[in-house]
Design an enzyme around this catalytic site. Structure first.
Site, PDB file in Angstrom:
ATOM      1  N   SER A  82       0.447  -0.825  -0.022  1.00 16.64           N
ATOM      2  CA  SER A  82       0.025   0.275   0.123  1.00 16.64           C
ATOM      3  C   SER A  82       0.933   1.115   0.222  1.00 16.64           C
ATOM      4  CB  SER A  82      -0.821   0.120   1.646  1.00 16.64           C
ATOM      5  OG  SER A  82      -1.733   1.312   1.714  1.00 16.64           O
ATOM      6  N   TYR A 122      -3.334  -0.283   9.896  1.00 13.12           N
ATOM      7  CA  TYR A 122      -3.657  -1.108   8.378  1.00 13.12           C
ATOM      8  C   TYR A 122      -1.836  -0.276   7.720  1.00 13.12           C
ATOM      9  CZ  TYR A 122      -4.641  -0.644   3.344  1.00 13.12           C
ATOM     10  OH  TYR A 122      -4.557  -1.377   1.887  1.00 13.12           O
TER      11      TYR A 122
END
Length: 242
Positions: free
Chosen positions: A137, A151
């Site tokens: 990501s 995350y």
């Protein structure tokens, strides 16, 4: 025999685009899904329309036994396994004080443990020329605001895993790389959604990416042209980390 690939979380969004692109490049492709069997079967139909074999395997990445089992089934049904794309993931965002132990366990089990276990199982089966590609990501490189601690931590872990895999598997001619997508237009994060404008503003190009743009980089990393690329972090983020 054509090359074979397993794409986890391949029933929609980036995973579906990756699976279809690999099929277009000549690979037989297995995908995993948790929910939405009809969507998974639609991806299989698109794969088969290219002339390649497609397989949908139900596998919940949160289950510790599922990643290895999916790799074994894909290798058995396709005859071998040349490419693993660790795409399945979950995102739990929110203030750090609001996150529960259950949230931590869920995110780590899917975004980190499952990637390790699938890579471990794939490495045991791959021959020279194998490819392990994980989807990280942009938040592993640049966190634009609060709420992303869990995350970002989970996706950052894939950097160490990828570099270590590259060292461990390099002598066998197997590469390991990590792709960091930026904001990508999917049903989970639509380009016209309520949180889209700040994400667009955070990129240098001022727009969301398309799943196919992520798939094109992953297709390159599976190709013979990328045989000397390993242990790398590559961004498809519109300049989010610039």
């Amino acid at each position: 025999m054509s090359r074979t690939a397993l794409v986890t979380g391949g029933s929609r969004g980036m995973g579906a685009a990756i699976a279809l692109r690999l099929a277009q490049e000549g690979a037989d492709v297995a995908i995993t899904y948790v929910r939405g069997e009809e969507a998974a079967q639609e991806v299989v139909r698109k794969i088969e329309a290219t002339g390649q074999r497609g397989i949908a395997l139900r596998a919940d990445a949160a289950d510790a036994d599922a990643p290895g089992r999916a790799v074994a089934l894909a290798a058995e049904r396709l005859g071998q396994l040349d490419v693993l794309v660790n795409n399945a993931g979950v995102g739990v965002l929110g203030p750090i004080e609001s996150l529960s132990v259950g949230d931590v366990d869920q995110v780590i089990s899917v975004n980190v443990r499952a990637v390790f276990l699938a890579s471990q199982a794939a490495a045991a089966r791959m021959e020279r020329g194998g490819r392990i590609i994980s989807v990280g990501s942009c938040m592993a490189q640049h966190v634009p605001g609060p709420g992303g601690t869990l995350y970002a931590m989970s996706k950052s872990a894939l950097t160490g895993l990828t570099k270590a895999l590259a060292r461990e598997l390099g002598a066998r001619g197997i590469t390991a790389n990590l792709v960091h997508p930026g904001p990508i237009d999917t049903d989970m994060n639509p380009a016209d959604g309520p949180y889209a404008e700040p994400q667009k503003a955070g990129t240098a190009l001022g727009r969301f990416g398309r799943p196919e743009e992520v798939a094109s980089l992953i297709a390159y990393l599976t190709s013979d042209e990328a045989a000397y690329v390993t242990g790398a972090e590559l961004s498809v983020d519109g300049g989010h980390a610039a």
